[in-house]
Design an enzyme around this catalytic site. Structure first.
Site, short mmCIF file in Angstrom:
data_model
loop_
_atom_site.label_atom_id
_atom_site.label_comp_id
_atom_site.label_asym_id
_atom_site.label_seq_id
_atom_site.Cartn_x
_atom_site.Cartn_y
_atom_site.Cartn_z
CG ASP A 1 -1.77 1.23 1.30
OD1 ASP A 1 -2.59 1.43 0.38
OD2 ASP A 1 -1.63 2.00 2.27
CG HIS B 1 3.53 6.25 -4.56
ND1 HIS B 1 2.50 5.34 -4.75
CD2 HIS B 1 2.99 7.35 -4.02
CE1 HIS B 1 1.38 5.90 -4.34
NE2 HIS B 1 1.65 7.10 -3.89
CG ASP C 1 -7.92 2.95 -4.05
OD1 ASP C 1 -8.41 2.89 -2.91
OD2 ASP C 1 -6.74 2.62 -4.31
#
Length: 1581
Positions: free
Chosen positions: A533, A536, A634
């Site tokens: 999760d 980045h 999402d």
């Protein structure tokens, strides 16, 4: 013969590939080879991939890899390699050094490679490939009590998913967000009913059952970045978060956050209503008023500048005190700088007082006393302090302005934007903007009290929230010092989660590292994979550590992530560092069907009809493997953003992707809203097997569930390669073609390259709600390759008014008013959507649409017609003769091991090198000269091949195959017709030696013509390339051990022997003596008026392609004998060399070997060097060829036994070769002087003066010996008798008939060649092999004998005296004013153009090679260094000193200017870099390095490394050149020259000479890796 897949990675100097992705699979081999830039380096290679499966992976443990070689060459490293067998999954790092160290800090290059995990399911351990995964995401909290999980999860199994993604199953925080974890080590208690005691072990049991019984894999999220704001362990270990104690740089941001928090509360209470800010924010003016109040009323009162500026009054007091102290100052600083207070307390910033005193406590002009001096010093200091503070204030104002603007943007989105939540009123629960910091109630109060707590013990319990920053550098931690993200309010914050602070290593925060490691290990024990999760924003070093721990628990851990780094190169960095196997990609990012089709094309699969790749092939850069979602958890519902009609088409198109696919639970049931990870409280429904289930159950009839089941099953079938062969080859539907039929209709083909079955799915999308959903507009017919065997399914989305959607209060339910009309597994005739017709040739099916409304999908299974299938089977049998392990459709191997006359290998084994010249090469001019009606093949839109033989087409195929460039003009030509295959076969049929080969191709190409046109490029390439490999092996099998066991470089150059050496009808050699001792020369059958007869057909060496390939321009005496050693003697082609030597010897006239041969009868005797190169070639023949001296007795059929003879018939005047040699030397000794026959325009159009009848002296030839020195001499200023033979041809520039480089007198290379010859002849005479001891001279009217020994001694005595140009001026030297470059050997001696004697040119290394005894080693080395410094280019040697007035670095034969230096190519030998001289230069370096080794230890090794480094460029050139050769010359710095020959015989030969000389060195000065006998190349690389 190894059968594994091998990928070859070429290492290049200085290449960092850490952002390049390379994907491999377990049991594959990764082979490392050296690129040209490393061929001369000592490379040590390290990798952290374990050498054995039993050795555990440790990221920081590297293993040095041992270099091996597949060739017997010890002189170069072109074939050295090392391999790693992929035994475990993960990401692995390699690096190499060239400084002989093993330290990664000294790495000269590095990179990563990713090995995919093995995913197993079921009792038998069935393996899933990544491409056949269908993942469904579930929000775990919506599964309800653990007892209900199995029924709710079975929905995924029943609808065809084989991978379930669970959001975190741990205890969640107070926000109940699925990703805000309160306790990473505890199961979420909401799953447990009162009285139950479930834990992770129970979850593990269910996951194992799902794997064992359902054959379903599972993965879950790992959340490393944050923890819930109410995590109890964070209060116990506050060092794990970013708080005000360990991160004091955040104090100003926290204070601003509290100011805005209290301001929001005041707005909610109406305290600012009187100033135009009501609690209800309803218009832009309200927001603008907020900005005004914040900037001009609220913020100024908090004096935030005090965190960043200095207190000037306090500093001035301290400064004055320092002056009074008059203490010693110890500082070297020359600039006053503000020092930020590390604790960020108000007025805590300072300056270095020592620096201030040093810089400002100085005498000041105009100060008349001490008081004035101090005052002025203070004024100067205060002025600079004011400037420093202003700079800090300006920066702060910028931060605060940005912060307020971002605050406004957030308000605007929350309260006004249509896409936002549109909050009505500001309240404590719904503030203007959520806080950036988490603070306990007991530490709240007024801003002032909160600031006090911030600086006290309470500061360590104030935590920064986590979030993400748009466009930020993902490699930077935005919460660390140096970042102003929090102060500038640039964070999209998650107020329910505290950002975790790991530091750089476990010792920085032991508790956090240990806790998260345990969390990772628990997860890996339960689940088959993980989703990282917020990957980045996760510190890479943290994720590396945690995933290493997880993989120790589950080595085949499947890792996926969603990355938003802003670029593919940064994505790849995360993938490489962390070993991410797949990236989540979203179909909802496509705004129309065209973009969706592009994504399908992008995310996987080869093009349909892709080339058959060999098992060993280059490792190519990969795109990250995708999990392609129709909707992620999402995303909002596509029903809201597009239309309900698009749910099925998008899902169908996604299922055709050649990668993993994914979906969100609810998509299949057509849930019309976003199932929110934070707000959703309802539960999923469970699966029912009965027909009409009631709430809370569903079955296949709900939404598009039945269709999704079919799509998932289809996707799995197309991606499944569980039935793999022993080559680890995937036999799935791995080829993809996307066709945009119209604006809304997309067709996707998945093709199986083994069975040639195709699955074609056509979908009609609806990215917006259709106006007339029940109507079918015109859709152009679609042509499908093959025959439609079955319609797998046809599905139509329909709407009914009979039902209306009502949101269930307890269970997540979908739209009831949409349903599917579905047929499956029907013959084409029963379709209600399309009409299927077969094309006239029976090869294709035409699809006509009849009922294809928005939301419709149809899928076809297509097969090839039987004639095509049979033809492909025959082609595969033919390919099996090459060693391809081809298979039948059933999977049976098709390896033809018979050795009858029809077998390809048997046919090839009978081919001679001349036959192979025909089969592989022959340029346009050669082919046309033979008169068989063939020329090179022309590809429309591309141009001519360079060669008529297979090398011509394989060069282009090699470029096309590696890129699968099926749109290349060559592929188009192959699809359009059978012209090229017919050309290849028919051309070979006309040559007797290749007729059987032509028949073999003809037979196989007859089958190729029956193959569907889209498959022809693939099979054509396999046939041609496979044949080429076998033919190439035959070439080397017929050559010397030096070539057969040689490196790739040696063999590539040796191919020049076959390339340039051939028989051309209009360029024959003069016929040899009929009485020649066997073996006799080859013959061909020619037609005459009396029938047919055998005619001698000796092969000749073309000087270069394409200009010197045929007719009188093919055979040049000088070029031939410079090239003969490398191309014929070193390659073992002794008879061809013998015939050429004898043929040219038969043309001797005036003591000269012809320059242009022109079949002998048209020869020109206008060069002075061909004779000496001929004699040198004979010497080389005698020394290299076993029993080579026997050639001296071979009969030479003299064409011109006397200078004035007419051409004689073969055998009329025979002489032994040694007599002809003696005549050549004797004639030079007495000096013939003659005029060329037919002098004038007929033989040389340039060497004339138009408009006059004056005889041109250029046709006058004079040669001889200056007996005072022993030097051979000749020529005059009007001709050019050496290799630098450019004759001016521009009338406009006034140089027509003027030689650019006459080099008359004594040319330096001729002195060396003559010395070499004399010493050799003397030795032969001593041995009794050569009957002559010298030459006869007439002196003072009487005949004398000048022995070869005496002549040679005369040369040795005079050479350096006459040719050496001393490094320092010498009083005895001639014409010192003409010496521009010292430390060289002159190019000529006694030239008419006397200034050219001392020009620096690349000719003296020739003499150094053939006659090193002429040279003093130290002087020779100096001269070689001078040449190296001034003449050496990347590929060749400059032909003139760049400092010379005449130097021109380029050759332009088309220049028609008045510039005499360049017009019509006058600069041919005045600067351009010729390749062949570099061979002699390097060989000379090697010779004299050996001579100097005893006095200069190490010089030989240094020279060997230099030579190897120099030749790396030649290796690159010969491997990349479309001619597979080396050019005649280049312009400056190896810039290509379009006027020269791109393939030149002596260029290739002279470089091959160097490699041969290197091979003859002692092994202690070479790099000799261990020899490997394995042969992994069974198909072309």
């Amino acid at each position: 013969m190894a059968s594994c897949q091998v990928r070859v990675l070429t290492l290049n100097k200085g290449e960092n590939l850490e952002t390049t992705l390379f994907r491999l699979e377990k049991d594959w081999h990764l082979r490392f080879v050296l690129g040209p830039s490393l061929h001369a380096s000592t490379v040590r290679l390290y990798c952290n991939h374990p050498p054995k499966k039993e050795v555990p992976f440790e990221r920081t443990t590297y293993y040095e890899l041992e270099w091996k070689s597949s060739s017997g060459s010890k002189s170069d490293s072109h074939d050295v390699y090392t391999e790693i067998s992929m035994v475990i999954a993960g990401s692995f790092n390699y690096y190499f050094t060239i400084d002989n160290s093993g330290d990664i800090e000294n790495a000269d290059g590095q990179g990563y490679f990713l090995v995919d995990p093995t995913l197993s399911v079921g009792e038998q351990g069935k393996q899933y490939t990544l491409d056949c995964l269908q993942c469904q995401s579930v929000i775990s909290k919506c599964l309800g009590h653990f007892d209900d999980w199995e029924g709710r999860l079975y929905v995924s199994k029943a609808t065809g998913y084989n991978l379930i993604h669970f959001t975190p199953i741990q205890a969640l925080g107070k926000s109940n967000s699925a990703y805000s974890i309160k306790d990473q080590l505890k199961l979420n208690p909401v799953y447990i009913k009162e009285g139950q005691n479930y834990d992770f072990n129970n979850v593990e049991g269910l996951i194992k059952k799902m794997n064992r019984e359902w054959e379903v894999l599972s993965l879950t999220d790992l959340v490393y970045n944050h923890t819930a704001n109410n995590s109890e362990w964070l209060q116990e270990h506050p060092e794990c978060g970013y708080n005000m104690e360990n991160s004091p740089h955040l104090k100003p941001a926290y204070l601003l956050d509290r100011i805005l928090h209290h301001f929001s509360l005041e707005v909610a209470e109406g305290k600012w209503a009187s100033q135009g800010i009501p609690p209800t924010i309803s218009k832009e003016a309200d927001i603008q008023k907020i900005r005004e109040v914040l900037l001009y009323e609220v913020l100024p009162g908090f004096k935030m500048h005090e965190f960043y500026t200095v207190n000037i009054d306090d500093i001035m007091k301290r400064f004055k005190h320092g002056i009074e102290e008059n203490r010693v100052i110890k500082t070297d600083s020359k600039k006053l700088e503000l020092i930020q207070d590390p604790r960020y307390e108000r007025n805590g910033c300072r300056i270095d007082m020592d620096v201030a005193l040093k810089l400002y406590n100085t005498d000041r002009p105009g100060a008349i006393n001490r008081e004035q001096r101090i005052k002025k010093c203070c004024e100067f200091l205060k002025g600079d302090l004011d400037a420093i503070n202003k700079e800090r204030l300006d920066a702060l104002h910028d931060h605060l302005n940005t912060a307020v603007n971002n605050f406004m943007a957030n308000i605007r989105w929350r309260f006004l934007n249509e896409d936002g939540p549109k909050i009505k009123q500001v309240t404590e629960r719904e503030p203007l903007m959520h806080d950036y910091f988490i603070v306990s109630k007991k530490y709240t109060g007024s801003v002032g009290s909160e600031e006090t707590h911030m600086n006290g013990d309470g500061g360590k319990y104030v935590f920064a929230c986590n979030g993400w920053v748009m466009g930020d550098d993902p490699l930077r931690n935005f919460a660390e010092s140096g970042s102003n993200i929090y102060l500038r309010r640039e964070l999209v914050g998650w107020g329910d989660s505290a950002k975790l602070r790991y530091g750089q290593k476990p010792e920085d925060c032991p508790y956090l590292w240990q806790r998260m490691k345990e969390y990772s290990e628990i997860t890996a024990r339960i689940f088959h994979g993980v989703r990282l999760d917020n990957c980045h924003s996760t510190p890479i070093h943290v994720a590396e550590y945690m995933l290493d721990a997880a993989r120790k628990i589950r080595p085949d851990l499947y890792v996926i992530a969603e990355l938003f780094t802003g670029g593919e190169h940064l994505d790849n960095l995360f993938i490489n560092k962390l070993g991410i196997n797949s990236l989540i990609r979203e179909a909802m990012s496509a705004e129309n069907s065209h973009k969706l089709g592009s994504l399908l094309h992008r995310y996987g699969g080869q093009p349909v009809g892709a080339f058959i790749q060999p098992r060993m092939k280059p490792l190519v850069r990969s795109m990250a493997h995708a999990v392609f979602y129709d909707q992620t958890h999402d995303n909002p519902s596509p029903i809201k953003t597009k239309s309900a009609y698009d749910m099925l088409p998008t899902a169908a198109l996604v299922s055709m992707a050649c990668c993993a696919t994914g979906s969100n639970r609810g998509y299949d049931q057509m849930i019309p809203h976003h199932i929110h990870v934070v707000n959703e409280e309802r539960k999923y429904t469970s699966w029912a097997d009965w027909e009409f289930p009631d709430r809370p159950y569903i079955n296949q009839t709900f939404g598009i569930s039945r269709a999704k089941t079919l799509l998932n099953n289809l996707h799995f079938m197309m991606g499944d390669s569980s039935v793999a062969n022993d080559l680890k080859e995937k036999h799935n539907f791995s080829q993809v073609y996307v066709d945009q039929v119209d604006e809304h209709t997309v067709s996707v083909t998945r093709h199986n390259p083994v069975t040639h079955e195709s699955i074609v799915l056509i979908a009609r999308t609806a990215f917006s709600k259709p106006q007339e959903p029940e109507k079918t507009p015109y859709i152009r017919p679609v042509t499908l390759q093959g025959m439609v065997e079955t319609i797998l399914f046809e599905i139509q989305t329909l709407h009914t008014e009979a039902y209306e959607y009502t949101e269930d209060s307890d269970y997540i339910n979908g739209l009831p008013d949409y349903y599917l009309k579905l047929q499956e597994n029907i013959p084409p005739s029963l379709s209600k959507m399309v009409r299927v017709n077969v094309t006239g040739d029976g090869m294709c099916s035409l699809i006509n649409f009849e009922t294809f409304t928005p939301g419709s999908v149809i899928a076809f299974r297509c097969v090839l017609p039987q004639p095509a299938l049979k033809a492909i089977l025959e082609i595969r049998r033919g390919l099996g003769q090459f060693g391809y392990l081809m298979r039948s459709y059933s999977g049976r191997k098709l390896f033809d091991e018979t050795v009858d006359t029809s077998n390809f290998r048997s046919i090839v084994s009978a081919l001679t090198l001349n036959d192979l010249n025909v089969a592989l090469f022959r340029c346009k001019q050669e082919e046309e000269a033979d008169g068989n009606g063939f020329s090179v093949y022309n590809i429309p839109g591309y141009g001519d091949f360079n060669y008529c033989g297979l090398r011509g087409v394989t060069t282009v195929l090699g470029q096309v195959r590696s890129q699968n460039d099926l749109g290349h003009p060559l592929c188009c030509n192959l699809r359009d017709g059978d012209w090229l295959p017919s050309y290849i076969a028919n051309r070979l049929l006309v040559y007797p030696g290749t007729k059987n080969l032509g028949v073999w191709f003809q037979n196989l190409f007859q089958h190729l013509a029956k193959v569907p046109r889209y498959l022809i490029p693939s099979y054509f390439d396999a046939i041609i390339t496979g044949a080429y490999v076998i033919l190439r092996q035959q070439v080397f099998g017929l050559m010397s051990d030096f070539v057969a066991d040689g490196s790739t470089f040696i063999q590539a150059l040796a191919m020049g022997s076959v390339m340039f050496c051939g028989y051309v009808k209009n360029s024959r050699l003069p016929f040899l003596s009929p009485d020649l001792e066997p073996p006799k020369p080859p013959t061909i059958k020619v037609e005459t008026k009396d029938g047919s007869e055998e005619e001698e057909a000796c092969l000749s060496l073309a000087a270069g392609f394409p200009h010197f390939a045929s007719s009188y321009m093919r055979n040049w005496g000088r070029d031939t004998f410079i090239a003969l050693r490398g191309l014929l003697l070193l390659t073992g082609r002794y008879q061809e060399a013998r015939y050429i030597i004898l043929a040219y010897g038969g043309c001797l006239r005036h003591g000269l070997i012809p320059n242009l041969l022109n079949e002998g009868t048209g020869a020109r005797f206008n060069c002075r060097d061909a004779t000496w190169f001929w004699l040198q070639a004979i010497q080389d023949y005698c020394k290299i060829v076993p029993d080579g001296k026997s050639i001296l007795k071979d009969k030479v059929s003299r064409l011109y036994p006397e200078d004035d003879s007419e051409a004689q018939k073969p055998g009329k005047y025979d002489q032994p070769l040694f007599e002809v040699m003696q005549e050549a030397v004797q004639r030079h000794a007495v000096g013939p002087n003659f005029r060329e026959r037919n002098a004038g325009h007929k033989i040389d159009s340039e060497m004339t003066t138009q408009g006059t009848k004056r005889k041109i002296r250029g046709f006058n030839l004079e040669i001889g010996v200056k007996w005072e020195t022993g030097f051979v001499y000749g020529g005059n200023e009007h001709n050019c008798g050496t290799w630098m033979d450019k004759m001016g041809s521009s009338q406009k520039a006034g140089i027509k008939g003027k030689p650019a480089t006459p080099r008359d007198g004594s040319a330096v290379e001729l002195i060396g060649l003559s010395a070499s010859c004399l010493l050799w002849l003397h030795n032969l005479n001593e041995e009794g092999v050569y009957p002559y001891s010298g030459v006869k001279l007439v002196k003072h009217g009487s005949e004398e004998l000048m022995t070869f020994k005496a002549w040679h001694e005369l040369l040795c005595a005079n050479f350096e005296r006459c040719f050496w140009v001393n490094t320092e001026p010498d009083p005895a030297e001639e014409a010192p004013e003409l010496i521009f470059r010292r430390g060289i050997y002159k190019d000529t001696y006694n030239a008419t153009q006397f200034w050219t004697n001392t020009q620096l040119r690349p000719n003296y290394p020739i003499s150094m090679v053939v006659a090193p005894e002429l040279f003093t080693p130290e002087r020779a080395w100096t001269a070689l260094q001078t040449a190296q410094d001034n003449l050496l280019g990347p590929l060749g040697m400059k032909t003139l000193d760049p400092s010379d007035w005449s130097y021109v670095p380029f050759y332009d034969n088309a220049n028609d200017s008045e510039d005499a230096k360049i017009a019509k190519g006058f600069s041919y030998h005045q600067g351009p870099e010729w390749v062949w001289p570099i061979g002699y230069f390097l060989r000379a370096k090697l010779i004299f390095a050996r001579k100097l080794e005893s006095s200069r230890p190490g010089i030989l090794r240094e020279t060997v490394m230099f030579i190897r480094s120099t030749l790396t460029r030649h290796y690159e050139e010969v491997m990349k050149s479309s001619w597979r050769s080396l050019p005649e010359l280049t312009n400056h710095n190896a810039e290509p020259n379009k006027f020269c020959c791109p393939a030149q015989a002596w260029s290739v030969s002279c470089v091959l000479d160097v490699l041969y000389d290197l091979e003859k060195l002692d092994t202690d000065v070479t790099i000799q890796p261990s020899k490997s006998t394995e042969n992994l190349v069974v198909a072309p690389v």
